[in-house]
Enzyme design. Sequence first.
Site, PDB file in Angstrom:
ATOM      1  N   ASN A   1       0.876  -1.175   0.000  1.00  0.00           N
ATOM      2  CA  ASN A   1       0.000   0.000   0.000  1.00  0.00           C
ATOM      3  C   ASN A   1       0.920   1.234   0.000  1.00  0.00           C
ATOM      4  O   ASN A   1       2.148   1.095  -0.049  1.00  0.00           O
ATOM      5  CB  ASN A   1      -1.009  -0.040   1.167  1.00  0.00           C
ATOM      6  CG  ASN A   1      -0.338   0.058   2.539  1.00  0.00           C
ATOM      7  OD1 ASN A   1       0.843   0.412   2.653  1.00  0.00           O
ATOM      8  ND2 ASN A   1      -1.082  -0.257   3.582  1.00  0.00           N
TER       9      ASN A   1
ATOM     10  N   ASP B   1      -6.071  -7.399   2.075  1.00  0.00           N
ATOM     11  CA  ASP B   1      -6.007  -8.870   2.050  1.00  0.00           C
ATOM     12  C   ASP B   1      -6.981  -9.430   1.004  1.00  0.00           C
ATOM     13  O   ASP B   1      -6.647 -10.354   0.257  1.00  0.00           O
ATOM     14  CB  ASP B   1      -6.338  -9.447   3.434  1.00  0.00           C
ATOM     15  CG  ASP B   1      -5.276  -9.090   4.467  1.00  0.00           C
ATOM     16  OD1 ASP B   1      -4.113  -8.900   4.066  1.00  0.00           O
ATOM     17  OD2 ASP B   1      -5.609  -9.006   5.662  1.00  0.00           O
TER      18      ASP B   1
END
Length: 313
Positions: free
Chosen positions: A186, A254
């Site tokens: 990220n 996830d």
Amino acid sequence: MNSKKLIVLGSVNIDHILNVNEFPKPGETLTGTHYKISYGGKGANQAVAAGRLGANVQFIAAVGNDDLGKNFKQQLQSDHIDTHSVAVIDQENTGVALILVNQQGENQIAIYAGANAAVTPEYLDQFADDITKADAVLMQLETPLATVEQAAKLAKQNNTQVILNPAPAQKLSDELLAHVDIITPNETEAEFLTGIKIITEQDAQQAAQLLHDKGIHTVIITLGSKGAWVSHAQNGVIVPGFRVNAVDTIGAGDTFNGMLITALLEGKDLKQAVYYAHAAGALSVTKAGAQTSVPTRKEVDDFIQSQHLSMRN
Ligand code: ADP
């Protein structure tokens, strides 16, 4: 279910989540307002996402010899995950995350690795054959780093695709990075790995380029609601995400990773796979929790179809 084989190597944690009005000060005892136990751990979350979204997935992990751990293992099986490589470790607790959430939604988290620490390179040796025969291996950084390094090396030597979600952020060796085919940080993790704060598209491509220079062909920097910067063979573009009403973003990354690799193993091209991953990630933020918010494959397919219809109208 897909005929291609995916291995997820990663962590299992029991999340104990306590909501408090404010964080306690040292020595202070506070009464919480709401308490919940839920299944977590980045490895388990990604295995569940891949399993629920249609991948043929085997999970390499460890739980403690306690009721929570044994129930967790059963729950994984109900998401179509092959758990013969999930060890039950005697004299050890299942990994634990103690999470305090205050009224502003900020959290304080303390983790005990517990059985996750037993996923050592020696433990991995037992499943070396599985890794060499698999089509892809998906990993994060909540298992001992030496094990991740060994799995990546073994996979690379045997043409098993290596996908690394470098979370939580930590320093990684050039040798490990050279064994990675696809990396999915990220923005925070990308900054940690490259030293570049991602504000503009140029920043994203500069960070991606540094990771390409380490030998990684595909860099996907996820950008929350904005989507992802997808850079392959030195060329980057933004692939926008979907607009939804976010309830909580726990587990979005996830779910994104689980859908991404599932779609790639189905033969979708990179941009299409990211599109599917965005759809699954977006659906996950419309529900609370980590594994509880992972959509089914039908929900993802229906969502994509509804987006196509609304674009035509
Ligand atoms: P992480 O959860 O690892 O911090 P991100 O916040 O970048 O990662 O989110 C991962 C992916 O989840 C995004 O690329 C996007 O597909 C999806 N996502 C996250 N937040 C939102 C949101 N608010 N709205 C729609 N999609 C989201």
